[in-house]
Design a protein around this motif. Structure first.
Motif, short mmCIF file in Angstrom:
data_model
loop_
_atom_site.label_atom_id
_atom_site.label_comp_id
_atom_site.label_asym_id
_atom_site.label_seq_id
_atom_site.Cartn_x
_atom_site.Cartn_y
_atom_site.Cartn_z
N ALA A 1 0.87 -1.17 0.00
CA ALA A 1 0.00 0.00 0.00
C ALA A 1 0.91 1.23 0.00
O ALA A 1 2.13 1.12 0.19
N ALA A 2 0.32 2.38 -0.19
CA ALA A 2 1.10 3.62 -0.35
C ALA A 2 2.02 3.91 0.83
O ALA A 2 3.13 4.41 0.64
N ASP A 3 1.61 3.60 2.05
CA ASP A 3 2.43 3.98 3.21
C ASP A 3 3.17 2.80 3.86
O ASP A 3 3.73 2.96 4.93
N ASP A 4 3.19 1.63 3.23
CA ASP A 4 3.93 0.49 3.79
C ASP A 4 5.42 0.80 3.85
O ASP A 4 5.96 1.48 2.98
N GLN A 5 6.09 0.27 4.86
CA GLN A 5 7.49 0.60 5.11
C GLN A 5 8.49 -0.18 4.27
O GLN A 5 9.59 0.28 4.03
N GLY A 6 8.15 -1.38 3.86
CA GLY A 6 9.07 -2.20 3.09
C GLY A 6 9.95 -3.06 3.97
O GLY A 6 9.94 -2.96 5.19
N PHE A 7 10.76 -3.94 3.33
CA PHE A 7 11.61 -4.87 4.06
C PHE A 7 12.85 -5.17 3.25
O PHE A 7 12.91 -4.94 2.05
N ASP A 8 13.86 -5.73 3.93
CA ASP A 8 15.12 -6.05 3.25
C ASP A 8 15.64 -7.45 3.59
O ASP A 8 16.77 -7.78 3.25
N SER A 9 14.82 -8.25 4.26
CA SER A 9 15.26 -9.59 4.66
C SER A 9 14.10 -10.55 4.63
O SER A 9 12.94 -10.16 4.80
N ILE A 10 14.44 -11.82 4.43
CA ILE A 10 13.42 -12.87 4.43
C ILE A 10 13.95 -14.04 5.25
O ILE A 10 15.14 -14.37 5.19
N GLU A 11 13.06 -14.63 6.03
CA GLU A 11 13.38 -15.82 6.82
C GLU A 11 12.44 -16.93 6.37
O GLU A 11 11.23 -16.72 6.27
N ILE A 12 12.99 -18.10 6.10
CA ILE A 12 12.18 -19.25 5.71
C ILE A 12 12.40 -20.35 6.75
O ILE A 12 13.54 -20.75 7.01
N LEU A 13 11.30 -20.79 7.34
CA LEU A 13 11.34 -21.85 8.35
C LEU A 13 11.29 -23.19 7.64
O LEU A 13 10.45 -23.40 6.77
N THR A 14 12.18 -24.10 8.02
CA THR A 14 12.29 -25.39 7.35
C THR A 14 12.13 -26.52 8.36
O THR A 14 12.46 -26.36 9.53
N PRO A 15 11.63 -27.68 7.91
CA PRO A 15 11.44 -28.80 8.84
C PRO A 15 12.76 -29.35 9.39
O PRO A 15 12.80 -29.84 10.50
N VAL A 16 13.83 -29.27 8.60
CA VAL A 16 15.17 -29.71 9.02
C VAL A 16 16.18 -28.71 8.49
O VAL A 16 15.86 -27.85 7.67
N ARG A 17 17.40 -28.83 8.92
CA ARG A 17 18.46 -27.93 8.44
C ARG A 17 18.61 -28.09 6.93
O ARG A 17 18.66 -29.20 6.42
N VAL A 18 18.70 -26.96 6.21
CA VAL A 18 18.83 -27.02 4.75
C VAL A 18 20.23 -27.49 4.38
O VAL A 18 21.19 -27.25 5.09
N ALA A 19 20.31 -28.20 3.25
CA ALA A 19 21.61 -28.64 2.74
C ALA A 19 22.37 -27.46 2.15
O ALA A 19 23.58 -27.36 2.30
N SER A 20 21.63 -26.55 1.46
CA SER A 20 22.26 -25.36 0.91
C SER A 20 21.19 -24.31 0.59
O SER A 20 20.05 -24.64 0.32
N VAL A 21 21.62 -23.06 0.64
CA VAL A 21 20.82 -21.94 0.16
C VAL A 21 21.59 -21.42 -1.04
O VAL A 21 22.69 -20.89 -0.90
N ASP A 22 21.02 -21.61 -2.24
CA ASP A 22 21.78 -21.38 -3.45
C ASP A 22 21.73 -19.95 -3.98
O ASP A 22 22.75 -19.36 -4.27
N SER A 23 20.53 -19.40 -4.14
CA SER A 23 20.45 -18.07 -4.73
C SER A 23 19.14 -17.38 -4.40
O SER A 23 18.18 -18.01 -3.96
N ILE A 24 19.15 -16.08 -4.62
CA ILE A 24 17.94 -15.27 -4.54
C ILE A 24 17.86 -14.47 -5.82
O ILE A 24 18.88 -13.98 -6.32
#
Length: 173
Positions: free
Chosen positions: A65-88
């Motif tokens: 919306a017009a007055d939303d502040q925005g964000f610069d990070s994302i967190e993804i919850l996973t069932p187990v530890r990830v093997a790798s995070v490759d790209s965004i």
């Protein structure tokens, strides 16, 4: 942005059993305006073989919306530890093209989640409305119906509550 908040408090004490613990006061603040009015999230593939490391594509579509502040990070919850995070993959703020970043060295990985802070200049706000964010990672799934919940946040405001992503259809394909 949600209408209700739920709390759980666990009280413990070293005092005798007949002494009572109480919670006298609770205070919290909410961000107004929110980081983003709504952010849909979708993961593919939706069906995988159990116990095999699989490449997942997690797509997020923020709607500002017009007055939303925005964000610069994302967190993804996973069932187990990830093997790798490759790209965004993010839209470029200058050309509106799509830029891919190798994040394997900068992703903060724990046993149940990972966090990616966007490269400088790629903050998501009203100017990037309608532009999807893609996160590519590899992990295993051991339980039927495993979920990959996500949250977005502003790294410059570490005490703010992270805003949950809403499951939805991001990619028409």
């Amino acid at each position: 942005p949600r209408r209700y908040v739920q709390f759980q408090a666990e009280l413990s004490s070293d005092r005798p059993i007949d002494a009572h613990s109480t919670l006298d006061f609770l205070e919290f603040e909410v961000t107004r305006p929110p980081l983003v009015s709504q952010a849909l999230a979708e993961i593919t593939p939706v069906q995988v073989n159990p116990r095999e490391i699989t490449r997942f594509n997690y797509m997020v579509l923020p709607q500002f919306a017009a007055d939303d502040q925005g964000f610069d990070s994302i967190e993804i919850l996973t069932p187990v530890r990830v093997a790798s995070v490759d790209s965004i993959i993010l839209s470029s703020p200058d050309t509106r093209g799509r830029d891919a970043f190798d994040v394997s060295a900068i992703a903060e990985i724990t046993d149940s989640s990972f966090v990616i802070q966007f490269p400088e200049g790629y903050r998501r706000d009203q100017q990037s409305a309608g532009e999807p964010i893609e996160v590519i990672f590899r992990t295993s799934v051991y339980t039927y119906g495993s979920q990959f919940r996500g949250r977005v946040f502003d790294s410059e405001r570490p005490w703010e509550v992270r805003q949950r992503l809403t499951p939805g259809d991001v990619d028409p394909a």
